[in-house]
Design a protein around this motif. Structure first.
Motif, PDB file in Angstrom:
ATOM      1  N   TRP A 116     -16.357-154.293 -17.754  1.00  0.00           N
ATOM      2  CA  TRP A 116     -15.628-153.837 -18.933  1.00  0.00           C
ATOM      3  C   TRP A 116     -16.289-152.574 -19.472  1.00  0.00           C
ATOM      4  O   TRP A 116     -17.520-152.466 -19.513  1.00  0.00           O
TER       5      TRP A 116
ATOM      6  N   LYS B 175     -15.620-153.352 -11.504  1.00  0.00           N
ATOM      7  CA  LYS B 175     -15.476-154.717 -12.026  1.00  0.00           C
ATOM      8  C   LYS B 175     -16.380-154.985 -13.230  1.00  0.00           C
ATOM      9  O   LYS B 175     -17.066-156.001 -13.317  1.00  0.00           O
TER      10      LYS B 175
ATOM     11  N   PRO C 213      -7.674-156.655 -15.439  1.00  0.00           N
ATOM     12  CA  PRO C 213      -7.161-156.455 -14.079  1.00  0.00           C
ATOM     13  C   PRO C 213      -6.064-157.450 -13.734  1.00  0.00           C
ATOM     14  O   PRO C 213      -6.103-158.112 -12.690  1.00  0.00           O
TER      15      PRO C 213
ATOM     16  N   VAL D  69     -12.475-163.478 -15.584  1.00  0.00           N
ATOM     17  CA  VAL D  69     -12.760-162.099 -15.953  1.00  0.00           C
ATOM     18  C   VAL D  69     -12.930-162.006 -17.457  1.00  0.00           C
ATOM     19  O   VAL D  69     -12.030-162.296 -18.224  1.00  0.00           O
TER      20      VAL D  69
ATOM     21  N   PHE E 143     -11.004-152.722 -18.197  1.00  0.00           N
ATOM     22  CA  PHE E 143     -11.734-153.250 -17.046  1.00  0.00           C
ATOM     23  C   PHE E 143     -11.636-152.269 -15.888  1.00  0.00           C
ATOM     24  O   PHE E 143     -10.546-151.839 -15.503  1.00  0.00           O
ATOM     25  N   ASP E 144     -12.791-151.898 -15.328  1.00  0.00           N
ATOM     26  CA  ASP E 144     -12.830-151.004 -14.177  1.00  0.00           C
ATOM     27  C   ASP E 144     -12.417-151.797 -12.932  1.00  0.00           C
ATOM     28  O   ASP E 144     -13.077-152.764 -12.551  1.00  0.00           O
ATOM     29  N   LEU E 145     -11.325-151.377 -12.298  1.00  0.00           N
ATOM     30  CA  LEU E 145     -10.757-152.139 -11.185  1.00  0.00           C
ATOM     31  C   LEU E 145     -11.670-152.215  -9.975  1.00  0.00           C
ATOM     32  O   LEU E 145     -11.582-153.173  -9.196  1.00  0.00           O
TER      33      LEU E 145
ATOM     34  N   GLN F 140     -20.310-159.052 -17.549  1.00  0.00           N
ATOM     35  CA  GLN F 140     -19.784-157.981 -16.706  1.00  0.00           C
ATOM     36  C   GLN F 140     -19.944-156.659 -17.436  1.00  0.00           C
ATOM     37  O   GLN F 140     -18.983-156.010 -17.819  1.00  0.00           O
TER      38      GLN F 140
END
Length: 530
Positions: free
Chosen positions: A320, A318, A263, A273, A313-315, A278
């Protein structure tokens, strides 16, 4: 582990010395080498985004950070990418044959120092981040429009380095003041012409992005692309398309590149990040990725776990996720309005899996051109609040119904709109956003630009806008919004409306533009990336 740093100068074929710093691990031995070549001063070593080279030396690598020709402490005249094929090859061979190197060499770096890795003789393993190989399509422009503010600021940074080297302090101060005060948006091009007429970015601005024949481009050698590649990218980076094209060319050449999209914007890589848990595919940050990558290909060490080909990465969620760039989510939307989608931000509808209907007119006034916001094109890149911009009457908005279950958006959004203008030029500047809290929060996820010039602008025809790829999962109650304006200042320069392509600030020659959009036949869909 203590490390040692030494100055190193390497002669080129014409006798010019290129200088830099060589970071040596503690103890005796010969080590695999890592090479970074940059135009910003070798002491910086791209630490704006990477760990300091001493960290890589502590891990057992001989790290050489070099000033390219005509920059920092290196001799010669800076001429942009054209100099890097020969200089890069000579520098790589010199590091490979250094008494402290075991003959195996990797390369890393982003942006300019990313592309230099793909020019000339390649390293044994490469990690070119946030870069592309096609100057017109990947680095200088998008959708037929120059990247304006970002590339103009970069060109002035390069010019300031040349002023520093020549002791032209007055010109250096003028550049610095223009950048700090924001005046460069108006006077920056003329300032570049005055102080650094040979600037490679100025050469970009002097070429028409819509005229491919005026640009000289050469794709990387397929043999280079078959070598081990790690491609760190950012959702909010303007060069993401270039990284995806490198990935695609590598796959076509028979390579097995590793793609990582976080991101991040071009200069902001959040080190947190990836370093915490995550999701099931959580992984280390960019430096840890690179260390594992180079350990595998330069030291024959097996990675701690099998490398996933593509991690993104999912914006919004949040986390991976493992995804395949060529397999987008299968979604389409139609655009619908009773004619007030520009007058009211909540009137236009984004209809999932339905055809659109209606006609929308709006007017672009260059005196108060719509501003760019967030996304990947400007200095404020990223997820930004744009609710106030959507309230403008020169921004057309289409909003979907609140989703009832999680909705994953994966792929490259492609907007098709049937549009005509009353002038021989117009821009379509699109944004995809998530609407939260019943409209109280509108956050940009993806942006895109299309520039149209010529008499064809006067006739209704389908036009396609390619938006920045993304992975984002909306939660129940959230809404998807598509916004369309005719400007995104200063991310791109404002279209003059008279068919003229050259970039610059708004002037008296700029025309107001009335646009007509037929919604039947217009729509949004998610396409494959790369």
């Amino acid at each position: 582990m203590a490390v040692e740093v030494k100055q190193l100068a390497i002669p080129m074929g014409d006798g010019v010395l290129l200088r830099g710093e060589l970071w040596q691990p503690a103890g005796r031995g010969r080590w695999p080498g890592l090479l970074m070549r940059q135009p910003y001063g070798h002491r910086l070593a791209s630490t704006v985004v990477y760990a300091h080279p001493s960290w890589y030396a502590q891990q057992g690598y001989l790290v050489f950070v070099q000033d390219v020709r005509g920059c920092g402490e290196s001799e010669g005249e800076f001429q942009g990418f054209s100099q890097e094929i020969s200089d890069g090859s000579s520098s790589l061979l010199a590091l490979r044959s250094h008494p402290l190197c075991n003959g195996r060499v990797g390369s890393y770096g982003f942006s300019y120092q990313g592309l230099t890795q793909l020019l000339g003789n390649p390293a044994d393993a490469m990690a070119p981040a946030m870069t592309g190989w096609n100057q017109r399509l990947h680095l200088a422009s998008e959708g037929g429009a120059h990247f304006y503010a970002n590339n103009l600021a970069w060109g002035l940074q390069l010019a300031a380095e040349q002023c520093r080297r020549s002791n032209k302090n007055d010109q250096w101060n003028a550049i610095r003041a223009s950048l700090q005060g924001g005046d460069f948006l108006v006077n920056g091009l003329e300032l570049l012409r005055q102080v650094n007429p040979g600037n490679p970015v100025l050469a970009w601005f002097n070429r028409n992005p819509l005229a491919a024949e005026s640009w000289q481009e050469q794709a990387p050698d397929p043999a280079v692309l078959r070598l081990p590649l790690l491609l760190p990218q950012g959702w909010h980076d303007p060069y993401l398309r270039g990284g995806l094209d490198i990935w695609k060319l590598s796959k076509q050449a028979g390579g097995n590149p590793l793609l990582r999209i976080g991101p991040w914007s071009h200069l902001s890589w959040d080190r947190r990040v990836g370093s915490v848990d995550q999701g099931p595919h959580a992984c280390g940050g960019v430096d840890e990725w690179q260390l594992a990558f180079f350990d595998q290909h330069l030291r024959d060490r097996l990675p701690p776990k099998e490398a996933v080909p593509c991690l993104v990465f999912d914006l919004l969620a949040k986390v991976w996720q493992q995804r395949h760039p060529a397999r987008p989510s299968n979604q389409t939307w139609g655009l619908s309005s009773g004619g007030l989608a520009a007058s009211r931000s909540d009137e236009g509808e984004l209809l999932a899996n339905h055809q659109g209907r209606g006609i929308v007119y709006w007017v672009h006034d260059p005196w108060r051109a719509a501003p760019g916001c967030g996304g990947h094109l400007g200095a404020d890149a990223g997820i930004q609040e744009r609710g106030a911009i959507d309230g403008r009457a020169d921004v057309v908005c289409f909003t979907g119904a609140p989703v009832k279950e999680p909705l994953e958006l994966w792929g490259a959004p492609q907007l098709t709109v049937v549009v005509a203008a009353d002038q021989a030029g117009f821009d379509l500047c699109a944004s995809l956003a998530v609407v939260r809290k019943q409209g109280a929060e509108v956050l940009v996820l993806s942006t895109g630009i299309l520039r149209q010039l010529g008499e064809h602008c006067l006739h209704l025809a389908p036009r396609q806008v390619q938006l920045q790829p993304l992975l984002a999962t909306l939660q129940p109650g959230e809404q998807l919004r598509l916004c369309i304006a005719a400007a995104a200042w200063p991310q791109v320069s404002v279209n003059r409306g008279d068919g003229h392509w050259a970039p610059g600030p708004v002037g008296p020659e700029h025309l107001s533009i009335r646009l007509e959009m037929q919604l039947e036949g217009s729509g949004l869909e998610l396409k494959a990336m790369g």
